[in-house]
Each structure stands twice: as structure tokens, then as C-alpha cells.
Design a protein around this motif. Structure first.
Motif, PDB file in Angstrom:
ATOM      1  N   SER A 224      -5.982   2.146  -5.101  1.00 46.06           N
ATOM      2  CA  SER A 224      -5.216   2.173  -3.981  1.00 46.06           C
ATOM      3  C   SER A 224      -5.381   3.196  -2.974  1.00 46.06           C
ATOM      4  N   ARG A 225      -5.752   4.325  -3.497  1.00 48.06           N
ATOM      5  CA  ARG A 225      -6.141   5.618  -2.464  1.00 48.06           C
ATOM      6  C   ARG A 225      -7.466   5.155  -1.580  1.00 48.06           C
TER       7      ARG A 225
ATOM      8  N   CYS B 151      -5.552  -6.713  -1.597  1.00 51.29           N
ATOM      9  CA  CYS B 151      -5.720  -5.696  -0.582  1.00 51.29           C
ATOM     10  C   CYS B 151      -7.141  -5.386  -0.124  1.00 51.29           C
TER      11      CYS B 151
ATOM     12  N   MET C 277       0.975  -1.344  -0.252  1.00 51.87           N
ATOM     13  CA  MET C 277       0.108   0.012  -0.026  1.00 51.87           C
ATOM     14  C   MET C 277       0.738   1.204   0.114  1.00 51.87           C
TER      15      MET C 277
ATOM     16  N   ARG D   5       1.426   2.153  -6.457  1.00 51.35           N
ATOM     17  CA  ARG D   5       0.079   2.767  -6.551  1.00 51.35           C
ATOM     18  C   ARG D   5      -0.629   1.953  -7.647  1.00 51.35           C
TER      19      ARG D   5
ATOM     20  N   ALA E 292      -2.844  -6.982  -6.947  1.00 59.38           N
ATOM     21  CA  ALA E 292      -2.859  -6.085  -5.810  1.00 59.38           C
ATOM     22  C   ALA E 292      -3.994  -5.593  -5.414  1.00 59.38           C
ATOM     23  N   LEU E 293      -5.156  -5.263  -6.245  1.00 58.09           N
ATOM     24  CA  LEU E 293      -6.192  -4.520  -5.725  1.00 58.09           C
ATOM     25  C   LEU E 293      -7.032  -5.789  -4.973  1.00 58.09           C
TER      26      LEU E 293
ATOM     27  N   LEU F 292      -8.552   2.316  -0.910  1.00 59.20           N
ATOM     28  CA  LEU F 292      -8.441   1.316   0.139  1.00 59.20           C
ATOM     29  C   LEU F 292      -7.537   1.677   1.249  1.00 59.20           C
TER      30      LEU F 292
END
Lengths: 341, 482
Positions: free
Chosen positions: B9-10, B218, B1, B5, B214-215, B12
Motif C-alpha cells: 500500500s505504501r 488498487c 488507501m 494498510r 485490496a492490492l 501504491l
């Protein structure tokens, strides 16, 4: 910085509000209850309506008798309402109970459902039944001992055996059969378990409905509450099971009670006794029978029709005081055989 | 995180701490409801694949593994928040140096970034450990026999309070031991970064399938730890029309809960400031031990703590009411027990550690040279505390207060046993409904607890976002003195 300054201000305001309501007023009775008061709020409301006495309550499933003992002579508690004979015995052991001096109670409640010295009285009675699957179990007469029969291997569900309801049953088994046979029985039942003991009695019905197991222990009144409640899922669980009133071999059905004690330092003693007299009155007993699906303890008050459909209850005549005394040993046996593991 | 990026991500970064708002017992109740043999998931599978297959492989939700997974998802934000703050605050020049020396990304993470963040991760992990240890509601409901549950059995069924105390002491000893080991290790390794660097570590942009992975990774904790439980509660509220049925009573309970939590938070923060500053100005063993012992209440299961508190609290209370009687001649009842003051005291004892840890972490980030300069310039300890260290603590006060506040709102066992007559908090309402066997009726109260925790947690995240990269201002960062 602002947050906690404001916090302080609000807190002192809050404390002032709370203090304002904590004095002793005329016409009150303070109840500590191990029974969720929502389950008998109708009875309490009726009591207030009939007598003008306001009922204040706090509820916690455990620890309240200890609290009364710790609070000592300044305790605001007048009445402790609890379920399970072991809990009543514990209140006596902690020395928080005073004799309930009331002719009304003495004449309403049979002697075997009261403390010989009058320090507790039962308010209602429940049977430890065996829920069986309507589909998969045909038996209509079962014994508690038969739960250890290898033919039920992998078919039995129960809540934790350290729960007071099962500890009381185990204690009753000790009174009936002695420690050795009780231990063998626990081992036998454990060997038959379909899953680790968990959840509550309703979960036994739930698991039977879901096909996890075929039979299990549960209190009588849950069947009524599930079948006639407003929760649609629970209605399905109740529909999947049939409660059997089991007996001990050479005995009858294990019953337990809900009951009350009046505290030693009760600030509103007269009101406390009035409350208990009310709860043993025919009206209140009828509410216990019809709203909570329990067995009334007062002779002449009819069992609810739904509960009557389970068959006629024949409580085992053993003394509940003896059961209470055996509960420590029972709980130790449950640990020794590793029942819940 | 912090290093990458990718799409989402922001958002999350805001969502990941949210599971903290859901009390563990609520999460346990919800997942049993959903994943149990009779729940919608298994019923669906059974309809799709037949009873045999669906039941054979489906894991039992009421079990030790399930309990561990559940705790992991509910409590992981403690580690996440601490570790993220540490990663954000680390000196990017160290990473740059490692990179120029030829370190590959995996190495960079394992050899450089992770060791640098270790103290912060340890702080978070300790909180997780303590929370798991003091839990009784969720573990008991999931049928897991922990030391805490054993202590309960000894006390309740065997009327063996001494035995219960013994078992509880073992649990406490284990915790104390772990904490001491953790602390000794930290003593030996001091991590100093240059706090005033202006360089910023730029996150690497991820695209395509890697961004997707990644998304997913997370987002999973947010979904399991927050979206599902909160969604379930919201659904029940709508389905049972609880909102329409809710009366002024619930609002009253909400205010009671907030009052109590605010009062306790104020005390915890003021007291933590005193303890932390004392340990800073006179860094003696005694001062540190006081902080350590003051924080131990966090590790004790609430009910057991309360049983131990009955004696001293009522003793104090009786003395107070005797004094009142002497002074006024009126007959007095128990003042503390009758007013809810005992609840505030119990909350303070339970959650002191949260305040101390957060504040001492903040203070540890300011180099001791600042104190030395002040002393050389003639500042006496009081002036040093007031003019130098208190202002340095300010950025962490909000965060610390919020963490304590959220914990107080969720608190159940002490509230149940120490409350005055007729007093209900949101947590006791949920408990009451669950005891009646209709947990769903308490869904609205449970949802309000979650919502009440959301605000503070969002605020906390925002405070962290404002922190400049490479800067040192994070509420739960990397070097705690306790």
C-alpha cells in the motif's frame, strides 16, 4: 519559490534564443505544411543542396491557412503545402494565396491540375482506391457506386467520411451524380459497414488483414508505403490486400492532389517560387513517385514500378475546382445520413 | 488507501498518481495498437480459440465505451490525489466520534468520510470533466463523435467557422453550467475541521485474502493507466533501437519543451497568486468571477482556443512590431509569434485554472480568523497579503507549479498552431510520427514526455506524504474557492 525564479530566468534565456533565430535572412524560405515534412524531407534537402536556400518549416494537419490569414501582411509564411483539393480551395477562400508567376511551373504542370488563375498548383497526385482482401474478394474491376451494393453487407471498412479524402470523394460523387443519388449512395455504404468509421487508410488494410472486413477505401500511396516501409506489421497488412483502381459508373478514377500556394505577403517570394519550381522538376517528381508512391503530375516522369502494378491510372476528367466547391455540401450530406455515427 | 494498510500500500500511494504523466493521446494510440483486431491480444486469442469465438465477444477498442474507460484510467488520478489529500487531512476525531456512536465501517464511509471529502472529490471530478471535454486527439483517434469533433467538422469541411463557434459555445456553456452548479452547492455546505489537531487516524491493517483483493483493486489503475502504456513505449524504444538512433535534435526538443513549460508555469503561478489573494482580501462577486472566467480556458479544446486567439494575438503582435518600427526605423516581423511568446500565452490561458484551483484550495484551509486578527492588529491589505497569506500559500506553490508544468509538457494543439518556424516540442514530435503513420518512431519522444512528468508527480506525492495526518497541508485539498 526557487522553482519559479529559476523558471523565469530560464524562460527569458529561452525567449532570447528563440528571438535570435526569427529574423528574415537572405537565402531562406518559410514553409507552412499540412503534410508531415518527414514525408518529403529528402526533396527539401536536395533543394537546399541545389540552391543554398534554407527551408524553415512548421507542420500541423490543420489550421495553418487560418494562421496565415490571421498573421496578415507580417506573416513569415512564403509557401503553404497541403494535401486535398478542398484545403487548396480553402486557402483561396481565406485570401492568403497569390498567383504563382512562373513559366517553369506553367509548363511542367497540366492545366487541369492548376488553379485557372494560377493561385495553386498540384505537386503530386493520388488515386482513391479500394483495398480488397486477396483471399476473400476476387473482383478486379469495381466502381465506387458498388460499395453500396448489398452483397458487401458487413464487409466494408473506411476511415471517417468527414476526413478530407472521403469528403472529396463524396463531393466528386455529387459532381457526377447529383446530391440525391449521392445521399442514397452514402446510406448504402453505411449499411454495408463492418465497423464504425475510424482510424486512417492504413487501418483499413490492417482490418482487412485481421479479417474484420473484406474491402474498404484507401489512398493509392499507402499501399506502397506499407509494403516497402520498415514496419514489419504494416508489411503484413499490405500483403493481405490488393488495391483496385475503381471508377465512377460511366467515368474514371477519382484523384486528389497535394499542392502548394505562394502566400500574398510572402517575404521571400522569389525563393518560394524557386521551391515550387524545384518540386515540379523531373528530379523531385521522381522522388514523389519513388519515395512516396504517388503519381507524378509531370508528363514524362514514370510511375513507380510497384504503383504501376495496380494497373494503369485513368483519372476522371472532372474539374478539381468543381469538386472543391461541392465539398461543403458533401460534408453536410455525410452528417445528414449520420455516416460516422 | 488511507483507511487501510496492506502489503504494497505504501508503494501504491506513489504509483497511483502516475497515469497523469501519460498524455491521453499517447494512451489511446498505445491501446489501439495492443487491442485492435490486428493487435497481439486478439491475434493470440484467435490462435487459441479460433476466429469466430475470439472476435465475437471481444469489445471494439475504437468505440465510445472504450473511450470512456480509457479516459477514466488516465484521468482518475485527479480525483485520487484530491480525495486522498482530503481523507488524510480530515479530522480523525469526527471518525472516532462516529465510531463510538456505533457506526459500522460501511456507514462510516458512506455517511461520514465520503460527505466530508465531497468538495475535494468534486474539484478532482471537475478537472476530469474539463480534460475529457477539451480532448480532441484521443477521441478523434477512437472514432468518437463528440461536440469537439463536430466543431472540427463544421470548421474544416464546411468552412463554417461560425457553425464551429456555435458548437464550441454549447460545449463551453455545458461546462460553465456544471461548474456553477458545483460551486453553488459548495457555497451552501461549509466543512470546517479543526486544523490543528494532533490526533492521528491509524489505518487498519489488512491481511490474507482481503489484503490481496485490496492490492489487486488498487494496482489495476496503475497497470492500465501507466505500466502498460509506458511499458509499451519502452519496448518499442528498445525494439526499434530508437535510443541509439536519437540525435542531439531530441535533446534540443526536450530543452525547448522545458523552457516553454517553465516560463508558462511561472506566469500561471504568479498570476494565480494575485487572483487568489485578491479574492481572499476583497471577497466580492467580481473577484470570484474573475477567477472563474480566468479558469475557463481549461475547458476549451486547444485548437478552438487557438483559432479564437489568432486575432487578438496577431493584433497585439502587429501593434508591437509597428511600435518597434517607429522606434528603430527597421522593418520588423511578428515578435510574439516568431519568438514562442505566443505559446507561453496560450499555455497560461489553457492552464490558469489548474494554478488557481490548487492555490485557492490551500488558502481556503486557513481559517478567516487569521486575516481578521491581522487586520485588527493594523495590517493593511498589502501587508496582510505579503506577510500573512503569501507565507500560508507557500506549501501549495510547489504542487500547483508541478501540475501546471506537467500539463504544459503534454500540451499539443496550441503548440502545433502557434509555434514559430522550426520549433518542435516533444509532443509535436510524437504527433509528427503519428501523422506519418509510424507512431512507434515517436515512442522515444513519448517516453521522454512520460518521464518528464514522472519527477514532478513523484515530488507531489512526497509532499503529500510529508503532510502530518490530520494536518491541513496538502497541495490539492478539499476546499476550493473557484
Amino acid at each position: 519559490m526557487r522553482t519559479y525564479r529559476e523558471g523565469l530566468r530560464l524562460a527569458s534565456l529561452g525567449a532570447a534564443l528563440l528571438v535570435g533565430t526569427s529574423g528574415v535572412l537572405a537565402g531562406e524560405v518559410n514553409v507552412y505544411t499540412n503534410r508531415e515534412p518527414g514525408l518529403y524531407s529528402a526533396t527539401l534537402d536536395e533543394f537546399t543542396k541545389a540552391t543554398g536556400i534554407k527551408v524553415n518549416a512548421i507542420f500541423s494537419e490543420q489550421g495553418l491557412a487560418e494562421r496565415i490569414a490571421a498573421e496578415g501582411e507580417k506573416s513569415p509564411a512564403d509557401v503553404l503545402i497541403t494535401v486535398d483539393i478542398g484545403r487548396l480551395q480553402q486557402a483561396l477562400d481565406l485570401g492568403v494565396a497569390a498567383p504563382i508567376r512562373s513559366e517553369v511551373v506553367a509548363s511542367a504542370v497540366p492545366a487541369n491540375l492548376r488553379d485557372p488563375e494560377g493561385r495553386w498548383t498540384a505537386l503530386s497526385m493520388r488515386a482513391r482506391t479500394i483495398y480488397v482482401s486477396k483471399e476473400r474478394v476476387q473482383d478486379t474491376a469495381l466502381t465506387y457506386e458498388s460499395l453500396a451494393d448489398p452483397k458487401w453487407k458487413g464487409k466494408v471498412c473506411t476511415r471517417s467520411f468527414q476526413h478530407p479524402y472521403n469528403v472529396a470523394l463524396t463531393a466528386a460523387m455529387i459532381v457526377k451524380k447529383g446530391e440525391e443519388k449521392t445521399k442514397a449512395w452514402l446510406e448504402g455504404v453505411k449499411a454495408n459497414l463492418a465497423k464504425k468509421p475510424s482510424g486512417g487508410d492504413r487501418d483499413v488494410a490492417k482490418d482487412i488483414a485481421a479479417g474484420v472486413c473484406d474491402l474498404g477505401l484507401g489512398n493509392s500511396y499507402y499501399v506502397g508505403l506499407m509494403a516497402n516501409g520498415k514496419n514489419e506489421e504494416q508489411k503484413k497488412w499490405a500483403a493481405a490486400i490488393r488495391p483496385v483502381l475503381p471508377t465512377f459508373e460511366g467515368g474514371a478514377t477519382h484523384v486528389n492532389v497535394s499542392g502548394a500556394v505562394v502566400t500574398k505577403h510572402a517575404p521571400n517570394r522569389d525563393n518560394a517560387i524557386k521551391l515550387i519550381e524545384y518540386m515540379t522538376s523531373p528530379d523531385a517528381q521522381q522522388v514523389f513517385a519513388d519515395v512516396n508512391y504517388e503519381y507524378p503530375i509531370r508528363a514524362g516522369v514514370p510511375v513507380n514500378a510497384f504503383v504501376a502494378s495496380f494497373g494503369a491510372l485513368k483519372p476522371d476528367p472532372m474539374s478539381l475546382a468543381d469538386v472543391a466547391k461541392a465539398r461543403k455540401r458533401a460534408s453536410e450530406l455525410v452528417d445528414e445520413v449520420g455516416f460516422d455515427r | 488507501m488511507t483507511a487501510f494498510r496492506f502489503p504494497g500500500s505504501r508503494v501504491l500511494a506513489w504509483l497511483l498518481p502516475l497515469p497523469l504523466a501519460v498524455p491521453t493521446y499517447v494512451t489511446a494510440l498505445v491501446y489501439v495498437e495492443i487491442l485492435d483486431a490486428a493487435g497481439p491480444v486478439r491475434s493470440g486469442l484467435r490462435n487459441a480459440f479460433g476466429r469466430g469465438i475470439a472476435d465475437a465477444w471481444f469489445p471494439e477498442v475504437r468505440s465510445l465505451p472504450a473511450c470512456i474507460v480509457l479516459f477514466a484510467f488516465v484521468l482518475f488520478p485527479y480525483v485520487f490525489v484530491a480525495a486522498r489529500a482530503a481523507f488524510l487531512a480530515r479530522d480523525p476525531s469526527i471518525m472516532a466520534a462516529a465510531r463510538t456512536l456505533g457506526s459500522r465501517p460501511v456507514h462510516l464511509f458512506l455517511r461520514v468520510a465520503l460527505p466530508l471529502a465531497r468538495p475535494a472529490i468534486a474539484v478532482g471530478a471537475t478537472l476530469v470533466l474539463l480534460e475529457s471535454l477539451n480532448d480532441i486527439g484521443a477521441t478523434e483517434y477512437l472514432g468518437v463523435r463528440t461536440l469537439t469533433v463536430s466543431a472540427y467538422t463544421a470548421w474544416l469541411n464546411q468552412s463554417d467557422l461560425a457553425g464551429a463557434a456555435q458548437i464550441a459555445s454549447i460545449a463551453l456553456l455545458v461546462v460553465a453550467l456544471l461548474l456553477v452548479v458545483e460551486e453553488l452547492q459548495r457555497d451552501r455546505s461549509q466543512y470546517h475541521g479543526s486544523a490543528n489537531t494532533t490526533a492521528r487516524g491509524e489505518p487498519v491493517e489488512l491481511r490474507g485474502i482481503r489484503a490481496g483483493i485490496a492490492l489487486l483493486l488498487c494496482a489495476l489503475p496503475v497497470i492500465i493507466g501507466f505500466v502498460v502504456p509506458a511499458g509499451f513505449l519502452a519496448l518499442e524504444v528498445v525494439r526499434r533501437e530508437l535510443l541509439e538512433a536519437a540525435g542531439p535534435a531530441l535533446i534540443g526538443h526536450l530543452w525547448t519543451t522545458v523552457f516553454l513549460a517553465l516560463a508558462a508555469t511561472a506566469v500561471v503561478i504568479l498570476w494565480s497568486i494575485a487572483i487568489v489573494l485578491a479574492a481572499r482580501i476583497r471577497p466580492t462577486r467580481l473577484a470570484r468571477r474573475i477567477g472563474f472566467v480566468a479558469g475557463l480556458g481549461y475547458a476549451v479544446p486547444g485548437t478552438i482556443l487557438v483559432l479564437g486567439l489568432f486575432g487578438p494575438l496577431v493584433g497585439l503582435d502587429t501593434a508591437l512590431s509597428r511600435a518597434w518600427e517607429l522606434a528603430t526605423g527597421e522593418k520588423a516581423r511578428l515578435i510574439l509569434m516568431g519568438s514562442g511568446a505566443t505559446l507561453v500565452i496560450a499555455y497560461v490561458i489553457r492552464f490558469m485554472r489548474v494554478g488557481i484551483v490548487a492555490l485557492s484550495a490551500q488558502l481556503a484551509q486557513t481559517p478567516p480568523e487569521i486575516d481578521q486578527v491581522a487586520r485588527v492588529l493594523g495590517a493593511r491589505p498589502a501587508a496582510l497579503a505579503w506577510h500573512v497569506q503569501l507565507p500560508l500559500l507557500r506549501p501549495a506553490l510547489g504542487g500547483a507549479a508541478l501540475l501546471v508544468f506537467v500539463d504544459c509538457i503534454k500540451e499539443l494543439p496550441a503548440t502545433l498552431l502557434l509555434r514559430p518556424l522550426n520549433l518542435e516540442t516533444l509532443a509535436t514530435v510524437v504527433y509528427g510520427a503519428a501523422s506519418r503513420g509510424s507512431f512507434e518512431d515517436g515512442a522515444l519522444a513519448a517516453l521522454v514526455i512520460v518521464l518528464a512528468g514522472l519527477g514532478p508527480i513523484a515530488w507531489l506525492t512526497q509532499a503529500m506524504e510529508r503532510t502530518p495526518r490530520g494536518g491541513a497541508r496538502a497541495p490539492l485539498p478539499d476546499q476550493a474557492a473557484f
